[in-house]
Design an enzyme around this catalytic site. Structure first.
Site, PDB file in Angstrom:
ATOM      1  CB  ALA A  14     -45.952 -50.877  19.255  1.00  0.00           C
ATOM      2  CB  ALA A  15     -44.190 -45.749  21.518  1.00  0.00           C
ATOM      3  NE  ARG A  20     -30.450 -48.894  15.041  1.00  0.00           N
ATOM      4  CZ  ARG A  20     -30.046 -49.739  15.982  1.00  0.00           C
ATOM      5  NH1 ARG A  20     -28.921 -50.406  15.823  1.00  0.00           N
ATOM      6  NH2 ARG A  20     -30.781 -49.929  17.071  1.00  0.00           N
ATOM      7  N   GLY A  83     -38.699 -43.374  27.496  1.00  0.00           N
ATOM      8  CA  GLY A  83     -38.167 -44.628  27.996  1.00  0.00           C
ATOM      9  C   GLY A  83     -39.221 -45.695  28.203  1.00  0.00           C
ATOM     10  N   GLY A 111     -43.272 -54.630  19.999  1.00  0.00           N
ATOM     11  CA  GLY A 111     -43.851 -54.671  18.660  1.00  0.00           C
ATOM     12  C   GLY A 111     -42.887 -55.052  17.564  1.00  0.00           C
ATOM     13  CG  ASN A 179     -33.524 -57.947  30.382  1.00  0.00           C
ATOM     14  OD1 ASN A 179     -34.526 -58.661  30.378  1.00  0.00           O
ATOM     15  ND2 ASN A 179     -33.592 -56.627  30.493  1.00  0.00           N
ATOM     16  CG  ASN A 236     -32.590 -52.769  16.207  1.00  0.00           C
ATOM     17  OD1 ASN A 236     -33.642 -52.455  16.755  1.00  0.00           O
ATOM     18  ND2 ASN A 236     -31.630 -53.422  16.835  1.00  0.00           N
ATOM     19  NE  ARG A 342     -58.136 -57.586 -12.882  1.00  0.00           N
ATOM     20  CZ  ARG A 342     -58.658 -56.626 -13.637  1.00  0.00           C
ATOM     21  NH1 ARG A 342     -58.741 -56.795 -14.966  1.00  0.00           N
ATOM     22  NH2 ARG A 342     -59.101 -55.520 -13.100  1.00  0.00           N
TER      23      ARG A 342
END
Length: 491
Positions: A14-15, A20, A83, A111, A179, A236, A342
């Site tokens: 999740a890095a 985009r 990577g 993630g 994949n 994305n 509330r």
């Protein structure tokens, strides 16, 4: 240790930055159906019974880690995005060291893919263990797999290669099996991953290179094919995020419908994954249900209402356009239309809250009625008390909030203001239009308003004064005509 008894560790990558998305919010924190995308992967890991769940963070690491605080996960920082292979190594460093002759399987998730079902992942891990694989790739099949890496199978159906789109031959591009990027590895994967190189155009370390390293050892690399390739959809950009929300809403709503909930025009309704609905609940069009909301049997939630982190007990009717947040509504109560409860509002059974009534940190006992246009803040109200239209509990003095107590069986006349902190005893009466600045004893009648005094001819004197008459002729001609009729001849 048997194949089936091995522990399972989960690495969640999740890095990434997610440029985009065009957002200051890290990509994996964009919410879908009530959870940040990364939290869906964490949820799946827990449901799989993972021994340890490691979330690899990078871009916006502090925010991602803060969002998952308290989730019993371990964090690993990827300070440079070099990577997926490098991210895997960063995460693997946070896993327990395997004991000689034993070790855990490692499931790699992402993630930004919240649609993966726990059942699918459980079947993937089971397939990996049953077949004695060193590496298992989660794959899918599409009529056109453009953009995905293709799965090239070898003898016996094992995965021979994963070919990226840009490197594929025309024959390989025609392959429909793709994949997903989700893998299960055996315990030696972290050690093998140290051998991954970065002699490629991007200068990055690719996790897919583990396949060749396993083959070099003579180990088995197999695929587990998804029934529904939609499960590995990611987001994305905002368009993709909307598509994920649409799919998850259909999935969530389908589960509720099959469990006996009625949804009118479900395409207009939003129900977050964390919401619990009992059978025979009716949800009308345009409703939004969020957070830790729990709704009991036989409840009706009227059109365009918004309910967040609230508990609604049996037989309650929430009428249209009501807003509830952090509230509890007792059995058989009615709320709305256009009511607002509330945080801290607790209604016992059989309470009636009508149109344009607002409550905050208010506890209303059974049978309380507040039918119209009232504000009830920081107050406890006893059984069967009637709150007249326009009543205000003035709880704020500009600096502090003050608590008031109103007893049982009290009648509060319309347009009453209680200047907190006040105590009104049981069975008391308050005359309409009163401003109550002292406590009211049990059984007493309180009247707190000035004596009416009528001043004759006031309108004529006011409107005939300098500067007003000309404006009156222009804007209120009917009133100007009335004034002319009041004037005596000769005036």
């Amino acid at each position: 240790m048997t194949e089936h008894s091995r522990p399972l560790d989960v690495l969640i990558l999740a890095a990434g930055q997610g440029t985009r998305m065009k957002s200051n919010l890290p990509k994996v924190l964009h919410p879908v159906a009530g959870r940040p995308m990364v939290a869906w992967a964490v949820k799946a890991a827990f449901e799989l019974g993972a021994r340890r769940t490691v979330v690899v963070t990078g871009h916006g690491a502090e925010r991602v880690e803060a969002a998952l605080a308290g989730s019993d996960v371990t964090f690993a920082r990827q300070t440079q995005q070099l990577g997926t292979g490098h991210a895997f190594l960063c995460g693997a460093a946070a896993l327990p060291q395997p004991e000689p002759g034993a070790g855990a399987d490692i499931l790699v998730l992402y993630g930004d893919t919240p649609l993966l079902r726990t059942e699918t992942l459980r079947a993937l891990v089971e397939s990996h263990r049953t077949q004695g694989s060193a590496m298992t790739v989660l794959t899918g099949e599409l009529p056109d797999a453009t953009g995905y890496g293709r799965i090239v199978r070898g003898e016996g159906g094992e995965v021979e290669r994963i070919v990226e789109q840009k490197d594929a031959t025309p024959a390989e591009r025609a392959i429909r099996e793709f994949n997903s990027g989700v893998y299960v590895f055996d315990a030696q994967a972290p050690e093998l991953a140290r051998e991954i190189g970065n002699t490629n155009a991007s200068g990055e370390y690719y996790l897919t290179d583990l396949l060749g390293l396993y083959h070099a050892q003579g180990a088995h690399v197999r695929a587990f094919r998804l029934d529904d390739p939609q499960e590995v959809l990611g987001a994305n950009d905002r368009v993709g995020l909307t598509e994920l929300e649409r799919i998850l809403q259909r999935r969530i709503q389908g589960e509720h419908l099959r469990a006996g909930v009625s949804l009118s025009l479900p395409e207009t309704i939003l129900i977050e994954d964390t919401v619990q609905l009992a059978r025979d609940v009716t949800v009308e069009p345009g409703v939004i249900l969020r957070g830790a909301t729990r709704v009991a049997e036989g409840v009706t939630i009227g059109a365009y209402s918004v309910v967040t982190d609230s508990v609604i007990e049996e037989g309650v009717v929430i009428k249209p356009h009501s807003v509830l947040e952090g509230a509890r509504v007792g059995a058989g109560s009615e709320v709305g239309p256009f009511a607002r409860l509330r945080p801290g509002s607790v209604l016992a059974g059989g309470v009636h809250i009508g149109n344009f009534v607002e409550t905050k940190n208010a506890r209303l006992a059974s049978g309380v009625k507040a039918g119209h246009l009232a504000y009830l803040g920081d107050v406890t109200i006893g059984e069967e008390t009637n709150v007249g239209a326009g009543t205000i509990v003035a709880n704020f003095d500009g600096v502090n909030k003050h608590q008031s107590t109103i007893g049982a069986g009290v009648f509060i006349g319309s347009n009453t203001t209680l200047l907190a902190p006040r105590v009104v005893g049981d069975a008391a009466f308050i005359a309409g239009g009163s401003a109550i600045h002292d406590d009211v004893p049990e059984g007493a009648m309180a009247v707190a308003r000035g004596k009416q005094r009528n001043i004759g001819g006031w309108a004529s004197r006011y409107w005939n004064s300098a500067g007003r008459r000309e404006k009156l002729e222009q804007k209120l001609p009917w009133l100007a005509g009335w004034l002319r009729r009041q004037e005596k001849p000769g005036q």
